[in-house]
Design a protein around this motif. Structure first.
Motif, PDB file in Angstrom:
ATOM      1  N   ASP A  68       0.828  -0.954   0.225  1.00 42.68           N
ATOM      2  CA  ASP A  68       0.167   0.069  -0.135  1.00 42.68           C
ATOM      3  C   ASP A  68       1.136   1.477  -0.388  1.00 42.68           C
ATOM      4  N   VAL A  69       1.677   1.227   0.742  1.00 42.19           N
ATOM      5  CA  VAL A  69       3.020   1.856   0.742  1.00 42.19           C
ATOM      6  C   VAL A  69       3.628   2.593  -0.446  1.00 42.19           C
ATOM      7  N   HIS A  70       4.087   1.313  -0.859  1.00 40.51           N
ATOM      8  CA  HIS A  70       4.764   1.644  -1.756  1.00 40.51           C
ATOM      9  C   HIS A  70       3.740   2.027  -3.334  1.00 40.51           C
ATOM     10  N   GLN A  71       2.814   1.496  -3.116  1.00 36.81           N
ATOM     11  CA  GLN A  71       1.710   1.684  -4.249  1.00 36.81           C
ATOM     12  C   GLN A  71       1.435   3.295  -4.714  1.00 36.81           C
ATOM     13  N   ASN A  72       1.883   4.172  -3.503  1.00 39.90           N
ATOM     14  CA  ASN A  72       1.064   5.311  -3.204  1.00 39.90           C
ATOM     15  C   ASN A  72       1.891   6.560  -3.445  1.00 39.90           C
ATOM     16  N   ILE A  73       3.371   5.392  -2.704  1.00 35.85           N
ATOM     17  CA  ILE A  73       5.011   6.180  -3.073  1.00 35.85           C
ATOM     18  C   ILE A  73       4.547   6.487  -5.180  1.00 35.85           C
ATOM     19  N   GLN A  74       4.230   5.565  -5.403  1.00 37.25           N
ATOM     20  CA  GLN A  74       4.655   5.372  -6.678  1.00 37.25           C
ATOM     21  C   GLN A  74       3.650   6.836  -7.359  1.00 37.25           C
ATOM     22  N   ARG A  75       2.397   6.898  -6.719  1.00 37.97           N
ATOM     23  CA  ARG A  75       1.724   7.600  -7.273  1.00 37.97           C
ATOM     24  C   ARG A  75       2.123   8.375  -7.871  1.00 37.97           C
ATOM     25  N   LEU A  76       2.491   9.349  -6.599  1.00 35.84           N
ATOM     26  CA  LEU A  76       2.885  10.722  -6.558  1.00 35.84           C
ATOM     27  C   LEU A  76       4.166  10.856  -6.487  1.00 35.84           C
ATOM     28  N   GLU A  77       5.342  10.047  -6.784  1.00 37.19           N
ATOM     29  CA  GLU A  77       6.416  10.519  -7.472  1.00 37.19           C
ATOM     30  C   GLU A  77       6.271  10.650  -9.326  1.00 37.19           C
ATOM     31  N   THR A 102     -12.039  14.881  -8.334  1.00 41.12           N
ATOM     32  CA  THR A 102     -11.114  14.043  -7.844  1.00 41.12           C
ATOM     33  C   THR A 102     -10.255  13.559  -6.916  1.00 41.12           C
ATOM     34  N   ALA A 103     -10.534  14.466  -5.465  1.00 43.63           N
ATOM     35  CA  ALA A 103      -9.302  14.066  -4.925  1.00 43.63           C
ATOM     36  C   ALA A 103      -9.804  12.844  -3.888  1.00 43.63           C
ATOM     37  N   ARG A 104     -11.433  12.605  -3.667  1.00 46.30           N
ATOM     38  CA  ARG A 104     -11.747  11.568  -3.008  1.00 46.30           C
ATOM     39  C   ARG A 104     -11.321   9.964  -4.033  1.00 46.30           C
ATOM     40  N   LYS A 105     -11.922   9.907  -5.408  1.00 50.50           N
ATOM     41  CA  LYS A 105     -11.683   8.734  -6.121  1.00 50.50           C
ATOM     42  C   LYS A 105     -10.922   7.824  -5.379  1.00 50.50           C
ATOM     43  N   PRO A 106     -10.659   7.247  -5.765  1.00 51.21           N
ATOM     44  CA  PRO A 106     -10.302   5.125  -5.095  1.00 51.21           C
ATOM     45  C   PRO A 106      -9.120   5.832  -5.369  1.00 51.21           C
ATOM     46  N   THR A 107      -8.429   6.337  -6.523  1.00 56.13           N
ATOM     47  CA  THR A 107      -7.485   6.654  -7.009  1.00 56.13           C
ATOM     48  C   THR A 107      -6.073   7.836  -7.090  1.00 56.13           C
ATOM     49  N   SER A 108      -6.308   8.367  -6.699  1.00 58.78           N
ATOM     50  CA  SER A 108      -6.540  10.096  -6.750  1.00 58.78           C
ATOM     51  C   SER A 108      -5.585   9.982  -5.686  1.00 58.78           C
ATOM     52  N   SER A 109      -4.486  11.101  -6.003  1.00 58.04           N
ATOM     53  CA  SER A 109      -2.845  11.050  -5.239  1.00 58.04           C
ATOM     54  C   SER A 109      -3.056  12.139  -3.851  1.00 58.04           C
ATOM     55  N   ALA A 110      -4.522  12.516  -4.450  1.00 62.64           N
ATOM     56  CA  ALA A 110      -4.712  13.127  -2.478  1.00 62.64           C
ATOM     57  C   ALA A 110      -4.967  12.176  -1.507  1.00 62.64           C
ATOM     58  N   ARG A 111      -5.765  11.413  -2.239  1.00 61.71           N
ATOM     59  CA  ARG A 111      -5.986  10.150  -1.817  1.00 61.71           C
ATOM     60  C   ARG A 111      -4.924   8.726  -0.771  1.00 61.71           C
ATOM     61  N   ALA A 112      -3.523   9.112  -2.117  1.00 60.34           N
ATOM     62  CA  ALA A 112      -2.818   8.559  -1.733  1.00 60.34           C
ATOM     63  C   ALA A 112      -1.927   9.164  -0.891  1.00 60.34           C
ATOM     64  N   LEU A 113      -1.724  11.029  -0.279  1.00 64.19           N
ATOM     65  CA  LEU A 113      -1.385  11.424   0.196  1.00 64.19           C
ATOM     66  C   LEU A 113      -1.872  11.292   1.547  1.00 64.19           C
ATOM     67  N   VAL A 114      -2.980  11.319   1.593  1.00 67.05           N
ATOM     68  CA  VAL A 114      -3.542  11.208   2.742  1.00 67.05           C
ATOM     69  C   VAL A 114      -3.832   9.273   3.300  1.00 67.05           C
ATOM     70  N   TRP A 115      -3.075   8.536   3.022  1.00 67.72           N
ATOM     71  CA  TRP A 115      -3.293   7.471   3.643  1.00 67.72           C
ATOM     72  C   TRP A 115      -1.241   7.597   3.820  1.00 67.72           C
ATOM     73  N   LEU A 116      -0.372   7.235   2.748  1.00 68.24           N
ATOM     74  CA  LEU A 116       1.072   7.802   3.100  1.00 68.24           C
ATOM     75  C   LEU A 116       1.356   9.222   4.767  1.00 68.24           C
ATOM     76  N   THR A 117       0.536  10.260   4.969  1.00 71.07           N
ATOM     77  CA  THR A 117       0.623  10.509   6.148  1.00 71.07           C
ATOM     78  C   THR A 117       0.050   9.705   6.995  1.00 71.07           C
ATOM     79  N   ARG A 118      -0.655   9.395   7.091  1.00 72.23           N
ATOM     80  CA  ARG A 118      -0.515   8.032   7.797  1.00 72.23           C
ATOM     81  C   ARG A 118      -0.236   7.086   8.243  1.00 72.23           C
ATOM     82  N   SER A 119       0.533   6.976   6.909  1.00 70.97           N
ATOM     83  CA  SER A 119       1.083   5.760   7.520  1.00 70.97           C
ATOM     84  C   SER A 119       2.655   6.402   8.141  1.00 70.97           C
ATOM     85  N   MET A 120       2.881   6.834   7.874  1.00 65.74           N
ATOM     86  CA  MET A 120       3.937   8.205   8.457  1.00 65.74           C
ATOM     87  C   MET A 120       3.170   8.496   9.770  1.00 65.74           C
TER      88      MET A 120
END
Length: 222
Positions: A68-77, A102-120
């Motif tokens: 999950d972390v890896h996919q979210n990093i890749q999306r933002l990178e 589109t920020a709330r969509k499952p594949t959004s970069s915004a959602r990736a940032l939300v989950w990466l922040t929680r992982s941190m």
């Protein structure tokens, strides 16, 4: 943007490299003004990549979280590399997707940032407990960190998978040894971890404030 995955013997220097990068960040308090808010892409993604290495040290038990972390990093990178001049500040990602709806969509970069922040949040809580609560087992430290940072946002399937993984985590001594570089001792590792946590906490506080301003702070796993 992709950082070279370094071997075990480079771990300590990698932590210190991220500390140096975070130390150079000029923080802009988010307040209520989205125009002046700042989430620095490079330092944030650097620490996320470092967290991946920590998960690798824990072993395959953390495979679900790692993926999950890896996919979210890749999306933002990928977005950052598409135009570093714009996306050196991840707030621009939030602005773009918020305006597009589109920020709330499952594949959004915004959602990736939300989950990466929680992982941190999870990583910081875990590292803080390793330093400040030496009597805790690694299993206790991981479980309490998970309960604080991730459990409120996970559905029952994710929580159940985590509970199974928790039983396979290495013991505290083994985990600490895995984090240490070949040329450092526990006192040096402890010092580095304390520095890293002290730098990350205010950055994560800023990011949470920014996410709240975009009404993204309550998103749960789909």
């Amino acid at each position: 943007m992709k950082r070279k995955r370094e071997g075990f013997e480079k771990k300590g220097s990698e932590i210190r490299s991220v500390i140096e990068e975070l130390s150079s960040v000029v923080r802009v308090k988010p307040g209520v003004h989205q125009e002046t808010a700042l989430i620095p892409s490079r330092p944030f993604l650097s620490i996320c990549n470092l967290f991946l290495q920590v998960l690798d040290k824990i072993g395959p038990t953390m495979a679900v979280l790692r993926q999950d972390v890896h996919q979210n990093i890749q999306r933002l990178e990928k977005l950052y590399e598409s135009d570093p001049s714009i996306y050196s500040n991840l707030v621009e990602v939030l602005k773009k997707e918020d305006s597009e709806g589109t920020a709330r969509k499952p594949t959004s970069s915004a959602r990736a940032l939300v989950w990466l922040t929680r992982s941190m949040d999870f990583a910081v809580a875990l590292l803080d407990k390793l330093v400040k609560e030496p009597d805790q087992t690694i299993e206790q430290a991981v479980e309490s960190s998970y309960d604080i940072a991730l459990k409120p946002w996970h559905g029952w399937i994710s929580s159940a998978a985590y509970r199974v993984a928790l039983k396979l985590i290495p013991d505290r001594k083994t985990f600490i040894c895995l984090l240490m570089a070949g040329d450092e001792d526990y006192d040096k590792l402890k010092e580095d971890l304390q520095s890293l946590v002290s730098l990350l906490l205010p950055l994560l506080d800023d990011i949470h404030s920014i996410l709240r301003s975009f009404r993204l702070d309550k998103l749960k796993s789909s």
